[in-house]
Design a protein around this motif. Structure first.
Motif, mmCIF file in Angstrom:
data_model
loop_
_atom_site.group_PDB
_atom_site.id
_atom_site.type_symbol
_atom_site.label_atom_id
_atom_site.label_comp_id
_atom_site.label_asym_id
_atom_site.label_seq_id
_atom_site.Cartn_x
_atom_site.Cartn_y
_atom_site.Cartn_z
ATOM 1 N N TRP A 1 -51.076 -20.601 -7.235
ATOM 2 C CA TRP A 1 -52.100 -21.570 -7.639
ATOM 3 C C TRP A 1 -52.087 -21.782 -9.157
ATOM 4 C CZ3 TRP A 1 -55.010 -23.846 -3.745
ATOM 5 C CH2 TRP A 1 -55.927 -24.806 -4.169
ATOM 6 N N VAL A 2 -51.926 -20.687 -9.909
ATOM 7 C CA VAL A 2 -51.853 -20.803 -11.361
ATOM 8 C C VAL A 2 -50.637 -21.626 -11.768
ATOM 9 C CG1 VAL A 2 -51.569 -19.507 -13.520
ATOM 10 C CG2 VAL A 2 -53.093 -18.632 -11.733
ATOM 11 N N LEU A 3 -49.500 -21.355 -11.145
ATOM 12 C CA LEU A 3 -48.283 -22.078 -11.489
ATOM 13 C C LEU A 3 -48.346 -23.536 -11.040
ATOM 14 C CD1 LEU A 3 -45.525 -19.426 -10.735
ATOM 15 C CD2 LEU A 3 -46.091 -20.396 -12.953
ATOM 16 N N MET A 4 -48.888 -23.782 -9.850
ATOM 17 C CA MET A 4 -48.999 -25.166 -9.385
ATOM 18 C C MET A 4 -49.918 -25.972 -10.302
ATOM 19 S SD MET A 4 -49.009 -25.045 -5.186
ATOM 20 C CE MET A 4 -50.347 -23.853 -5.055
ATOM 21 N N SER A 5 -50.984 -25.342 -10.796
ATOM 22 C CA SER A 5 -51.855 -26.020 -11.755
ATOM 23 C C SER A 5 -51.090 -26.355 -13.027
ATOM 24 C CB SER A 5 -53.060 -25.134 -12.085
ATOM 25 O OG SER A 5 -53.821 -24.837 -10.932
ATOM 26 N N ASN A 6 -50.289 -25.393 -13.486
ATOM 27 C CA ASN A 6 -49.468 -25.598 -14.685
ATOM 28 C C ASN A 6 -48.469 -26.735 -14.474
ATOM 29 O OD1 ASN A 6 -47.068 -25.285 -16.423
ATOM 30 N ND2 ASN A 6 -48.034 -23.412 -17.156
ATOM 31 N N PHE A 7 -47.750 -26.689 -13.352
ATOM 32 C CA PHE A 7 -46.716 -27.695 -13.092
ATOM 33 C C PHE A 7 -47.320 -29.076 -12.861
ATOM 34 C CE2 PHE A 7 -44.099 -24.016 -11.179
ATOM 35 C CZ PHE A 7 -43.701 -23.631 -12.451
ATOM 36 N N LEU A 8 -48.433 -29.130 -12.124
ATOM 37 C CA LEU A 8 -49.074 -30.415 -11.869
ATOM 38 C C LEU A 8 -49.595 -31.022 -13.166
ATOM 39 C CD1 LEU A 8 -49.992 -32.523 -9.813
ATOM 40 C CD2 LEU A 8 -52.104 -31.197 -9.500
ATOM 41 N N PHE A 9 -50.185 -30.182 -14.020
ATOM 42 C CA PHE A 9 -50.688 -30.664 -15.303
ATOM 43 C C PHE A 9 -49.568 -31.252 -16.156
ATOM 44 C CE2 PHE A 9 -51.156 -29.724 -19.836
ATOM 45 C CZ PHE A 9 -52.266 -30.490 -20.139
ATOM 46 N N ASN A 10 -48.483 -30.492 -16.314
ATOM 47 C CA ASN A 10 -47.383 -30.953 -17.156
ATOM 48 C C ASN A 10 -46.676 -32.165 -16.569
ATOM 49 O OD1 ASN A 10 -46.875 -29.054 -19.584
ATOM 50 N ND2 ASN A 10 -47.277 -27.644 -17.910
ATOM 51 N N THR A 11 -46.575 -32.211 -15.234
ATOM 52 C CA THR A 11 -45.950 -33.361 -14.585
ATOM 53 C C THR A 11 -46.789 -34.622 -14.792
ATOM 54 O OG1 THR A 11 -44.943 -31.935 -12.903
ATOM 55 C CG2 THR A 11 -45.131 -34.283 -12.389
ATOM 56 N N GLY A 12 -48.097 -34.503 -14.581
ATOM 57 C CA GLY A 12 -48.976 -35.644 -14.784
ATOM 58 C C GLY A 12 -48.976 -36.113 -16.222
ATOM 59 N N LYS A 13 -48.953 -35.166 -17.150
ATOM 60 C CA LYS A 13 -48.936 -35.509 -18.568
ATOM 61 C C LYS A 13 -47.652 -36.235 -18.949
ATOM 62 C CE LYS A 13 -49.556 -33.330 -23.098
ATOM 63 N NZ LYS A 13 -49.772 -32.045 -23.800
ATOM 64 N N PHE A 14 -46.522 -35.749 -18.423
ATOM 65 C CA PHE A 14 -45.239 -36.394 -18.715
ATOM 66 C C PHE A 14 -45.213 -37.824 -18.186
ATOM 67 C CE2 PHE A 14 -40.974 -37.661 -17.585
ATOM 68 C CZ PHE A 14 -40.198 -37.253 -18.657
ATOM 69 N N ILE A 15 -45.663 -38.012 -16.935
ATOM 70 C CA ILE A 15 -45.640 -39.339 -16.319
ATOM 71 C C ILE A 15 -46.570 -40.296 -17.063
ATOM 72 C CG2 ILE A 15 -46.224 -40.624 -14.223
ATOM 73 C CD1 ILE A 15 -45.348 -38.170 -12.622
ATOM 74 N N TYR A 16 -47.762 -39.849 -17.415
ATOM 75 C CA TYR A 16 -48.714 -40.708 -18.136
ATOM 76 C C TYR A 16 -48.136 -41.155 -19.476
ATOM 77 C CZ TYR A 16 -53.019 -42.346 -20.344
ATOM 78 O OH TYR A 16 -53.959 -43.118 -20.982
ATOM 79 N N ASN A 17 -47.585 -40.219 -20.211
ATOM 80 C CA ASN A 17 -47.019 -40.560 -21.517
ATOM 81 C C ASN A 17 -45.834 -41.512 -21.389
ATOM 82 O OD1 ASN A 17 -48.891 -38.851 -22.670
ATOM 83 N ND2 ASN A 17 -47.483 -37.126 -22.834
ATOM 84 N N PHE A 18 -45.019 -41.299 -20.345
ATOM 85 C CA PHE A 18 -43.844 -42.161 -20.148
ATOM 86 C C PHE A 18 -44.273 -43.577 -19.763
ATOM 87 C CE2 PHE A 18 -40.535 -43.961 -17.419
ATOM 88 C CZ PHE A 18 -39.428 -43.870 -18.254
ATOM 89 N N VAL A 19 -45.226 -43.693 -18.837
ATOM 90 C CA VAL A 19 -45.667 -45.008 -18.363
ATOM 91 C C VAL A 19 -46.330 -45.796 -19.487
ATOM 92 C CG1 VAL A 19 -47.312 -46.175 -16.835
ATOM 93 C CG2 VAL A 19 -45.874 -44.320 -15.954
ATOM 94 N N HIS A 20 -47.120 -45.123 -20.327
ATOM 95 C CA HIS A 20 -47.856 -45.800 -21.384
ATOM 96 C C HIS A 20 -47.106 -45.794 -22.721
ATOM 97 C CE1 HIS A 20 -51.025 -44.974 -18.410
ATOM 98 N NE2 HIS A 20 -51.634 -46.035 -18.914
ATOM 99 N N ASP A 21 -45.861 -45.341 -22.679
ATOM 100 C CA ASP A 21 -45.010 -45.333 -23.876
ATOM 101 C C ASP A 21 -45.713 -44.660 -25.050
ATOM 102 O OD1 ASP A 21 -42.694 -45.812 -25.265
ATOM 103 O OD2 ASP A 21 -43.344 -47.769 -26.016
ATOM 104 N N ILE A 22 -46.236 -43.463 -24.754
ATOM 105 C CA ILE A 22 -46.943 -42.696 -25.775
ATOM 106 C C ILE A 22 -46.007 -41.616 -26.306
ATOM 107 C CG2 ILE A 22 -48.865 -41.121 -26.213
ATOM 108 C CD1 ILE A 22 -50.439 -42.591 -24.087
ATOM 109 N N ASN A 23 -45.896 -41.553 -27.614
ATOM 110 C CA ASN A 23 -45.067 -40.534 -28.255
ATOM 111 C C ASN A 23 -45.946 -39.335 -28.586
ATOM 112 O OD1 ASN A 23 -43.132 -39.096 -29.594
ATOM 113 N ND2 ASN A 23 -43.258 -40.296 -31.485
#
Length: 438
Positions: A93-115
Motif C-alpha cells: 500500500w505504501v509503495l502503490m501510493s508512492n507509484f500512483l503519486f509519481n505516475t499522476g504527477k508525471f502525466i499531469y506535468n507532461f499533459v500541461h507542458d509544465i517544467n
C-alpha cells in the motif's frame, strides 16, 4: 515459479540495506542469509517426511507445527503467517501510493507542458540523481519548483488534491477494497507474469543507469567521510531484517513444490530458485550502490526505495513505477485472499462466512496500509520489522525445533546437530531484537 513468488518489494530496499551494512559486509550478508534461509526452507520441505505412520501428503507447514506443538503451534503459526501477509500488504500500500503519486504527477506535468525541477540536492545533466533525505531529513516528499509562463492556480490545486501522504493513499481504497471482497481472486493470478516483467525491467533500468553514471567506490573498512560509508557498519542488522523477508517463502513452499511433476527434484529446484533470487538481489543492490554518484552526493542519500533517487520526470523510472503499480494491484487481492482464508477458516471454519465478516477484515487490513502510508511511509523499516518477526518463527525456530525433536524421537540426534540448530534459533532471536535496538 518459486523465483517469481519470492521476488517482491524487498528488491527496492536492498541497495539501502547494503548502505546500512557497508558495501563488503552487505555482500557477505546477502550470501550468508541466502544460504541460511535456503537450509531452513529445506528443513521445512523435509518436515512432513519425518512424521512416521501418518499420511502427510496433504499437509501444510502449519499442520506440521500443530503435530509437534499442539494448539500452540497451530495458533502461533497462524499469527506469524498473518504478520508476514499483512506486513507485505502494508508495504504494497505504501509503495502503490508512492507509484500512483509519481505516475499522476508525471502525466499531469507532461499533459500541461509544465517544467518541474526538483529543489532537492542532486547531480546535473540528463542522468540526474537526487538526494531527497538531504533536503528534509525525512522520507522524500518530492518537493519541486514549477517553471510556467501561465497561471499556476491549476497546478497548485492539483498539488493540493494529489498529495502523496494526505490524499493518494485514500484514492486506492476505491479501487482495491472492492477487489478484496471477491470470493475468488483467481482472475488476478493470470497476471502473475507481470511480476517477472517488472523484475526484468528493474534489472534493465539498473544496468542502463549504472552504465551512464559509472562506478563510484572507495574502500575503507571503518572510517566514514562525507561521500562514502565504511565497509562495515553497526547497523548491519537492518539489512538482515530486510533479507529475512526478501528470502521468505517458508510458509507456502510446500504448496508451491506440490505442483512439481518430479517430486524428487524439489531440493534441486529450491536451490536453483534461491540461487537466482540471491543473484538478482546482489546484482541490483551492488550496482545501485556502486554507481551512486558520490561525490558529489553521499552514499547516505540512497533511499529505502531506490526509485526515489531518480527525479519525477525520469522516463525510465516512470515506466518502472507503471509496471510495479499494476503488478502490485494484481498481487494485493491475492495476498488479501490468503490472509482471509487462513484467518477466517481458522475461526469460522469457512473462508467466506459472510460479506460482513470479510468486509470487516478487509477494512482493518486496508486501514493499516493507509495509516502507514500517512504516518510511517518507510518501506525499509516495515520490511525489516515484519521480516524479522515472521522469520523468527517460520525461518529460524520452527524448522530447527521440528528437526531436533524428530531426530531425538528417532534416536538419531547428535550433539553437533543440536548445537547448530540451537545456534540458528539464537540467530533468529538476535535478528529480531536488533531491529528494535539499531
Amino acid at each position: 515459479m518459486i523465483w517469481n513468488t519470492m521476488m517482491g518489494t524487498s528488491i527496492l530496499s536492498i541497495p539501502w540495506g547494503i548502505k546500512q551494512a557497508g558495501f563488503t559486509s552487505g555482500i557477505i550478508l546477502i550470501l550468508l542469509m541466502g544460504i541460511l534461509t535456503l537450509y531452513c526452507c529445506y528443513r521445512v520441505v523435509k518436515s512432513r517426511k519425518m512424521i512416521p505412520l501418518i499420511d502427510t501428503s496433504n499437509w501444510e507447514f502449519p499442520d506440521v507445527c500443530k503435530y509437534y506443538f499442539g494448539s500452540f503451534g497451530q495458533w502461533s503459526s497462524l499469527l506469524f503467517s498473518m504478520v508476514s501477509l499483512v506486513g507485505a500488504m502494508v508495504v504494497y500500500w505504501v509503495l502503490m501510493s508512492n507509484f500512483l503519486f509519481n505516475t499522476g504527477k508525471f502525466i499531469y506535468n507532461f499533459v500541461h507542458d509544465i517544467n518541474v525541477t526538483d529543489i532537492v540536492p542532486g547531480t546535473n545533466g540528463s542522468n540526474k540523481v537526487i538526494c531527497p533525505s538531504a533536503a528534509s531529513g525525512h522520507p522524500p516528499q518530492n518537493r519541486s519548483v514549477v517553471f510556467s509562463s501561465g497561471n499556476d492556480t491549476g497546478f497548485e490545486l492539483f498539488e493540493k488534491w494529489w498529495n502523496k501522504s494526505q490524499t493518494v493513499p485514500f484514492y486506492l481504497i476505491a479501487i482495491l477494497l472492492p477487489l478484496l471482497n471477491l470470493k475468488s481472486p483467481s482472475f488476478f493470478a493470470k497476471f502473475n507474469v507481470l511480476g517477472t516483467v517488472s523484475v526484468v525491467y528493474l534489472v534493465f533500468l539498473v544496468t542502463v543507469k549504472a552504465a551512464r553514471l559509472g562506478i563510484h567506490l572507495e574502500y575503507n573498512w571503518f572510517t566514514e567521510n562525507d561521500f562514502f560509508v565504511p565497509e562495515f557498519r553497526i547497523q548491519f542488522p537492518q539489512l538482515t531484517g530486510v533479507l529475512t523477508l526478501a528470502f521468505f517463502i517458508h510458509n507456502c513452499v510446500i504448496t508451491l513444490l506440490q505442483n512439481n511433476r518430479n517430486q524428487e527434484n524439489n531440493v534441486r529446484d529450491l536451490s536453483i530458485a534461491y540461487f537466482l533470487v540471491g543473484l538478482t538481489y546482489l546484482y541490483v543492490g551492488v550496482i545501485i550502490f556502486a554507481s551512486f554518484p558520490s561525490p558529489p552526493l553521499s552514499k547516505e542519500c540512497i533511499e529505502q526505495n531506490f526509485l526515489d533517487n531518480f527525479p519525477s520526470d525520469d522516463i525510465m523510472s516512470f515506466v518502472a513505477r507503471i509496471f510495479l503499480l499494476f503488478q502490485m494491484m494484481t498481487v494485493y487481492p491475492l495476498l488479501g485472499y490468503l490472509a482471509r482464508v487462513q484467518l477466517l477458516r481458522q475461526f469460522f471454519g469457512n473462508a467466506y462466512p459472510s460479506i460482513f465478516h470479510v468486509l470487516i477484515l478487509n477494512i482493518a487490513i486496508v486501514g493499516a496500509g493507509v495509516a502507514m502510508a500517512i504516518f510511517y511511509p518507510n518501506i525499509g523499516g516495515i520490511i525489516r520489522y515484519s521480516g524479522a518477526t515472521c522469520g523468527l518463527a517460520f525461518v529460524f525456530v520452527y524448522p530447527s525445533l521440528i528437526y531436533v525433536i524428530s531426530q531425538h524421537r528417532a534416536g538419531q540426534l547428535t550433539w553437533p546437530a543440536l548445537i547448530i540448530h540451537i545456534f540458528i534459533i539464537l540467530l533468529g532471536l538476535a535478528n529480531l531484537i536488533a531491529q528494535f535496538l539499531l
